[in-house]
Design a protein around this motif. Structure first.
Motif, PDB file in Angstrom:
ATOM      1  N   ARG A  40      -3.492   3.202   1.957  1.00  0.00           N
ATOM      2  CA  ARG A  40      -4.768   3.278   2.694  1.00  0.00           C
ATOM      3  C   ARG A  40      -4.565   4.029   4.017  1.00  0.00           C
ATOM      4  O   ARG A  40      -3.507   3.937   4.632  1.00  0.00           O
ATOM      5  CB  ARG A  40      -5.313   1.883   2.961  1.00  0.00           C
ATOM      6  CG  ARG A  40      -5.768   1.172   1.686  1.00  0.00           C
ATOM      7  CD  ARG A  40      -6.284  -0.214   1.986  1.00  0.00           C
ATOM      8  NE  ARG A  40      -7.379  -0.188   2.933  1.00  0.00           N
ATOM      9  CZ  ARG A  40      -8.648   0.046   2.618  1.00  0.00           C
ATOM     10  NH1 ARG A  40      -8.995   0.285   1.376  1.00  0.00           N
ATOM     11  NH2 ARG A  40      -9.590   0.038   3.558  1.00  0.00           N
ATOM     12  N   PRO A  41      -5.592   4.745   4.471  1.00  0.00           N
ATOM     13  CA  PRO A  41      -5.463   5.551   5.686  1.00  0.00           C
ATOM     14  C   PRO A  41      -5.617   4.766   6.991  1.00  0.00           C
ATOM     15  O   PRO A  41      -5.316   5.299   8.056  1.00  0.00           O
ATOM     16  CB  PRO A  41      -6.602   6.573   5.551  1.00  0.00           C
ATOM     17  CG  PRO A  41      -7.634   5.856   4.743  1.00  0.00           C
ATOM     18  CD  PRO A  41      -6.861   4.986   3.774  1.00  0.00           C
ATOM     19  N   GLY A  42      -6.042   3.515   6.966  1.00  0.00           N
ATOM     20  CA  GLY A  42      -6.374   2.797   8.188  1.00  0.00           C
ATOM     21  C   GLY A  42      -5.216   2.458   9.102  1.00  0.00           C
ATOM     22  O   GLY A  42      -5.417   2.279  10.305  1.00  0.00           O
ATOM     23  N   LEU A  43      -4.013   2.352   8.568  1.00  0.00           N
ATOM     24  CA  LEU A  43      -2.820   2.064   9.367  1.00  0.00           C
ATOM     25  C   LEU A  43      -1.713   3.015   8.940  1.00  0.00           C
ATOM     26  O   LEU A  43      -1.585   3.326   7.752  1.00  0.00           O
ATOM     27  CB  LEU A  43      -2.330   0.623   9.140  1.00  0.00           C
ATOM     28  CG  LEU A  43      -3.261  -0.517   9.523  1.00  0.00           C
ATOM     29  CD1 LEU A  43      -2.688  -1.844   9.046  1.00  0.00           C
ATOM     30  CD2 LEU A  43      -3.493  -0.540  11.021  1.00  0.00           C
ATOM     31  N   ASP A  44      -0.883   3.422   9.878  1.00  0.00           N
ATOM     32  CA  ASP A  44       0.260   4.243   9.491  1.00  0.00           C
ATOM     33  C   ASP A  44       1.383   3.339   8.976  1.00  0.00           C
ATOM     34  O   ASP A  44       1.319   2.114   9.070  1.00  0.00           O
ATOM     35  CB  ASP A  44       0.713   5.148  10.642  1.00  0.00           C
ATOM     36  CG  ASP A  44       1.277   4.398  11.841  1.00  0.00           C
ATOM     37  OD1 ASP A  44       1.579   3.190  11.748  1.00  0.00           O
ATOM     38  OD2 ASP A  44       1.434   5.035  12.901  1.00  0.00           O
ATOM     39  N   SER A  53       4.794  -1.514   8.450  1.00  0.00           N
ATOM     40  CA  SER A  53       6.130  -2.120   8.472  1.00  0.00           C
ATOM     41  C   SER A  53       6.204  -3.254   9.484  1.00  0.00           C
ATOM     42  O   SER A  53       6.778  -4.306   9.201  1.00  0.00           O
ATOM     43  CB  SER A  53       7.201  -1.068   8.794  1.00  0.00           C
ATOM     44  OG  SER A  53       7.533  -0.327   7.648  1.00  0.00           O
ATOM     45  N   ALA A  54       5.627  -3.064  10.665  1.00  0.00           N
ATOM     46  CA  ALA A  54       5.649  -4.118  11.692  1.00  0.00           C
ATOM     47  C   ALA A  54       4.947  -5.374  11.178  1.00  0.00           C
ATOM     48  O   ALA A  54       5.453  -6.492  11.344  1.00  0.00           O
ATOM     49  CB  ALA A  54       4.985  -3.617  12.972  1.00  0.00           C
ATOM     50  N   ILE A  55       3.803  -5.192  10.556  1.00  0.00           N
ATOM     51  CA  ILE A  55       3.057  -6.329  10.010  1.00  0.00           C
ATOM     52  C   ILE A  55       3.850  -7.007   8.904  1.00  0.00           C
ATOM     53  O   ILE A  55       3.929  -8.241   8.843  1.00  0.00           O
ATOM     54  CB  ILE A  55       1.684  -5.850   9.486  1.00  0.00           C
ATOM     55  CG1 ILE A  55       0.806  -5.392  10.649  1.00  0.00           C
ATOM     56  CG2 ILE A  55       0.998  -6.926   8.653  1.00  0.00           C
ATOM     57  CD1 ILE A  55      -0.398  -4.572  10.218  1.00  0.00           C
ATOM     58  N   THR A  56       4.438  -6.210   8.042  1.00  0.00           N
ATOM     59  CA  THR A  56       5.203  -6.754   6.918  1.00  0.00           C
ATOM     60  C   THR A  56       6.402  -7.554   7.414  1.00  0.00           C
ATOM     61  O   THR A  56       6.665  -8.661   6.918  1.00  0.00           O
ATOM     62  CB  THR A  56       5.646  -5.617   5.981  1.00  0.00           C
ATOM     63  OG1 THR A  56       4.472  -4.945   5.503  1.00  0.00           O
ATOM     64  CG2 THR A  56       6.449  -6.139   4.802  1.00  0.00           C
TER      65      THR A  56
END
Length: 127
Positions: free
Chosen positions: A52-56, A61-64
């Motif tokens: 998806r384009p909303g997050l790079d 990766s930070a969220i994961t």
């Protein structure tokens, strides 16, 4: 996109984020019992969400990393430390993510997260 296109996009993204060696091992271990699950994560996680384009990818990766640390999924956390580096996060940024997670996910989880990350990042430094 249809399922085949999502699978193809997911496999490309999965290989870019996790590396060919990991994906090749997962594909080699795939059995009739696990094939549907592997297809599901490739299409849905990698082919729909990670593309998806909303997050790079750095943000993803930070969220994961935070989510895996919070849930204590250490083998996946280890895998995604290396992926975070591949996605452009620095060692210092990974440390900051773990430190931030200590406040919201708990000090014991962050303590273990630092130990796991230190081992993975030491290998990255040697490369």
């Amino acid at each position: 996109m249809n399922d085949e296109e999502r699978h193809d996009a997911g496999m490309r993204t999965r290989r870019e984020v996790l590396g060919d060696a990991h994906v090749d091992r997962a594909e080699e271990r795939k059995t009739a019992f696990t094939a549907d699950f592997q297809s599901f994560i490739t299409r849905c996680a990698w082919g729909e969400v990670w593309t998806r384009p909303g997050l790079d990818r750095r943000m993803r990766s930070a969220i994961t990393l935070t989510a895996l640390l919070a849930q204590g999924h250490w083998s996946e956390f280890e895998l995604h430390i290396a992926a975070a580096v591949r996605n452009g996060l620095t060692h210092d940024e990974i440390g900051e993510i773990i430190l931030q997670s200590a406040i919201y996910c708990g000090v014991p989880a962050a303590n273990h997260g630092f130990a796991v990350a230190a081992t993975v990042l030491a290998k990255d430094t040697q490369s």
